[in-house]
Each structure stands twice: as C-alpha cells, then as structure tokens.
Design a protein around this motif. Structure first.
Motif, PDB file in Angstrom:
ATOM      1  N   UNK A 127       0.835  -1.204   0.000  1.00  0.00           N
ATOM      2  CA  UNK A 127       0.000   0.000   0.000  1.00  0.00           C
ATOM      3  C   UNK A 127       0.869   1.253   0.000  1.00  0.00           C
ATOM      4  N   UNK A 128       1.843   1.312   0.899  1.00  0.00           N
ATOM      5  CA  UNK A 128       2.724   2.478   0.962  1.00  0.00           C
ATOM      6  C   UNK A 128       3.587   2.591  -0.298  1.00  0.00           C
ATOM      7  N   UNK A 129       4.040   1.452  -0.791  1.00  0.00           N
ATOM      8  CA  UNK A 129       4.863   1.433  -2.011  1.00  0.00           C
ATOM      9  C   UNK A 129       4.068   2.000  -3.190  1.00  0.00           C
ATOM     10  N   UNK A 130       2.794   1.588  -3.287  1.00  0.00           N
ATOM     11  CA  UNK A 130       1.946   2.077  -4.361  1.00  0.00           C
ATOM     12  C   UNK A 130       1.672   3.563  -4.259  1.00  0.00           C
ATOM     13  N   UNK A 131       1.288   4.038  -3.069  1.00  0.00           N
ATOM     14  CA  UNK A 131       1.024   5.467  -2.887  1.00  0.00           C
ATOM     15  C   UNK A 131       2.274   6.305  -3.123  1.00  0.00           C
ATOM     16  N   UNK A 132       3.382   5.836  -2.593  1.00  0.00           N
ATOM     17  CA  UNK A 132       4.641   6.571  -2.731  1.00  0.00           C
ATOM     18  C   UNK A 132       5.088   6.669  -4.181  1.00  0.00           C
ATOM     19  N   UNK A 133       4.708   5.679  -4.990  1.00  0.00           N
ATOM     20  CA  UNK A 133       5.168   5.652  -6.384  1.00  0.00           C
ATOM     21  C   UNK A 133       4.686   6.870  -7.172  1.00  0.00           C
ATOM     22  N   UNK A 134       3.553   7.465  -6.776  1.00  0.00           N
ATOM     23  CA  UNK A 134       3.068   8.641  -7.498  1.00  0.00           C
ATOM     24  C   UNK A 134       4.011   9.830  -7.310  1.00  0.00           C
ATOM     25  N   UNK A 135       4.651   9.913  -6.149  1.00  0.00           N
ATOM     26  CA  UNK A 135       5.650  10.966  -5.922  1.00  0.00           C
ATOM     27  C   UNK A 135       6.890  10.706  -6.772  1.00  0.00           C
ATOM     28  N   UNK A 136       7.279   9.444  -6.865  1.00  0.00           N
ATOM     29  CA  UNK A 136       8.448   9.079  -7.674  1.00  0.00           C
ATOM     30  C   UNK A 136       8.164   9.340  -9.151  1.00  0.00           C
ATOM     31  N   UNK A 137       6.935   9.020  -9.592  1.00  0.00           N
ATOM     32  CA  UNK A 137       6.559   9.205 -10.993  1.00  0.00           C
ATOM     33  C   UNK A 137       6.570  10.673 -11.412  1.00  0.00           C
ATOM     34  N   UNK A 138       6.296  11.562 -10.485  1.00  0.00           N
ATOM     35  CA  UNK A 138       6.311  12.989 -10.816  1.00  0.00           C
ATOM     36  C   UNK A 138       7.706  13.449 -11.230  1.00  0.00           C
ATOM     37  N   UNK A 139       8.722  12.739 -10.718  1.00  0.00           N
ATOM     38  CA  UNK A 139      10.096  13.099 -11.048  1.00  0.00           C
ATOM     39  C   UNK A 139      10.656  12.270 -12.193  1.00  0.00           C
ATOM     40  N   UNK A 140      10.153  11.038 -12.305  1.00  0.00           N
ATOM     41  CA  UNK A 140      10.716  10.123 -13.305  1.00  0.00           C
ATOM     42  C   UNK A 140       9.602   9.214 -13.820  1.00  0.00           C
TER      43      UNK A 140
END
Length: 261
Positions: A127-140
């Motif tokens: 769950x945290x990995x999935x939610x956090x991925x949107x922050x990572x996607x904004x950069x890459x």
C-alpha cells in the motif's frame, strides 16, 4: 512460555500501529514490553520492540523528545540494522515523513524478499509502495514505475477480498491517486470520498487523515482551494487524534500557505 508471550506482544504492537492507535499511548506500551524483555533477557523481543519504538517515535516527533534510552549491544544492533525487518520500518518512516526516494528504495527491497513481515505487513508495505510511487513518478515517469500503482491496486484488491475492513479504504485511496495522476478528476473525487468514508468506518484515523491529505493535494492541484483547505483541516484533526506531531506540523504548513493565495 515467555518466548510465546513476547512474540504475542510484538504482534500486538504491529497490529495496533497498523490500525492507527494513538501513538503516545502505543509508545508507552512498547516501553512496558521493553522493560519486561530486559528483565527476561529476551534479546529477540527487545530487538523487534526497539524497531517498533523507533518507528513510533519518528512518527510522533522524529524522535526529538521521544527517542529511546534503551540500546542493543553493537553486534546485535548492526545485525538488526541490515535485516529486512529494519528496511520495512525504514520504509514506513520514510513514507510518513515524506522521503519518497528512501521509501521507494526500502519498500522495494522488502517486496523483493519472501514474506518477512507476515501477510498483513506485506499488504501494508505494498500500500505504501503504491502510494509513494506517485511521488516518484512525478520526477521520473518511466514504464517500470508506472507498473507499481497497478500492481499495488491488484494486490490490495485481493487483500480486500479477504478483509474489507482492513483493506477496502486502501484500495479506494490507491485508485483515487491513480485517477488524479491520470487527470480523471471526477473519478478521483469519488474515490477520495470513498477512501475517507471507508477509513472512518474501520476507525483507521491515521489513514483517514492520509485520505483527507491526498484529497487536499488533489483539490489544490485542480484549483479548488476552498475544498483543499477543508480537506487539509480535517487531515490535521485526524493526525492530532493519532498523536503525530510530525503530520500535524506538515498540515499546519500547508494551511498557512492558503493565507497567501
């Protein structure tokens, strides 16, 4: 029999943390169990309890006034620091205090291994990995990162089929963030509302606060500042009830920003 009792105490703390129990209350309980572990010289229990204590302390105030006065010997501490369980705790801490790259790294490492935290822990870290991925996607915004939210939603839907109480709100929030990321604003609004309601029904005050916070960020992004302010205010209230000074301070900073809009 003391070994079984200490394993039960660790499970109790883990479940209480995941369900959003008041953090200062939970910290007191960990300290009680730590005292017992010390009396019985139970090094394994002490090691795991200190990891939970560090996570809880970080979520309260980054350990500024709640850090532990109990320590492990150097050899045990070094071994614990390199363990998958330690990476699990580092991922959770990083998520809540907003260190997205650190969260991505540690959560990814945990998920590469066979179940080291139990099925509940695996679902929570996904769950945290999935939610956090949107922050990572904004950069890459690259293909391997775009798969993470889809995989997380699939995994949490499966978990929800076994326990709607524990996981339905998480599915709604992951879907809301995915809709927001893809620009499907009406679907995002509906899913944020469902995540907020579902977390409230399950009495997960921390995840209700998180849903309010994510909804606030979404509404601010689309220019609906009055709704964003309302969502951030409600998130702050939830985080106050949870006992996280770190998140309360974060919401306070966001709310102050509206005074300049």
């Amino acid at each position: 029999e003391s070994g079984t009792a200490f394993l039960n105490s660790i499970q109790h703390i883990k479940t209480a943390l995941f369900s959003g129990e008041n953090l200062p209350t939970l910290l007191d309980r960990v300290d009680y169990y730590l005292e017992l572990a010390g009396l019985h010289k139970h090094v394994l229990a002490k090691t795991h309890l200190l990891m939970f204590r560090d996570t809880i302390s970080t979520l309260i105030d980054k350990g500024e006034s709640t850090s532990s006065k109990v320590f492990l010997n150097k050899t045990v501490a070094e071994s614990a620091n390199d363990s998958a369980i330690s990476q699990f705790h580092r991922a959770i801490q990083a998520f809540w205090i907003g260190h997205s790259e650190r969260c991505h790294h540690n959560a990814g490492k945990v998920l590469e291994m066979s179940s080291v935290t139990g099925r509940l822990g695996d679902a929570v870290i996904m769950f945290f990995y999935g939610l956090n991925s949107f922050h990572v996607l904004k950069r890459q915004n690259i293909a391997k990162y775009r798969k993470i939210p889809t995989n997380a939603i699939t995994a949490l839907k499966y978990a929800s089929s076994n326990s709607r109480w524990n996981f339905r709100n998480k599915v709604h929030l992951l879907e809301a963030e995915n809709f927001s990321f893809c620009g499907e604003n009406d679907n995002a609004k509906a899913s944020y509302a469902a995540a907020i309601t579902s977390a409230g029904c399950s009495r997960f005050i921390h995840e209700q606060g998180l849903a309010y916070e994510c909804a606030g960020i979404h509404h601010k992004k689309i220019g609906d500042h009055s709704s964003a302010f309302r969502f951030f205010s409600r998130a702050k209230h939830c985080y106050q009830e949870w006992g996280s000074q770190v998140k309360v301070a974060s919401m306070t900073r966001l709310l102050k920003g509206f005074q300049q809009i």
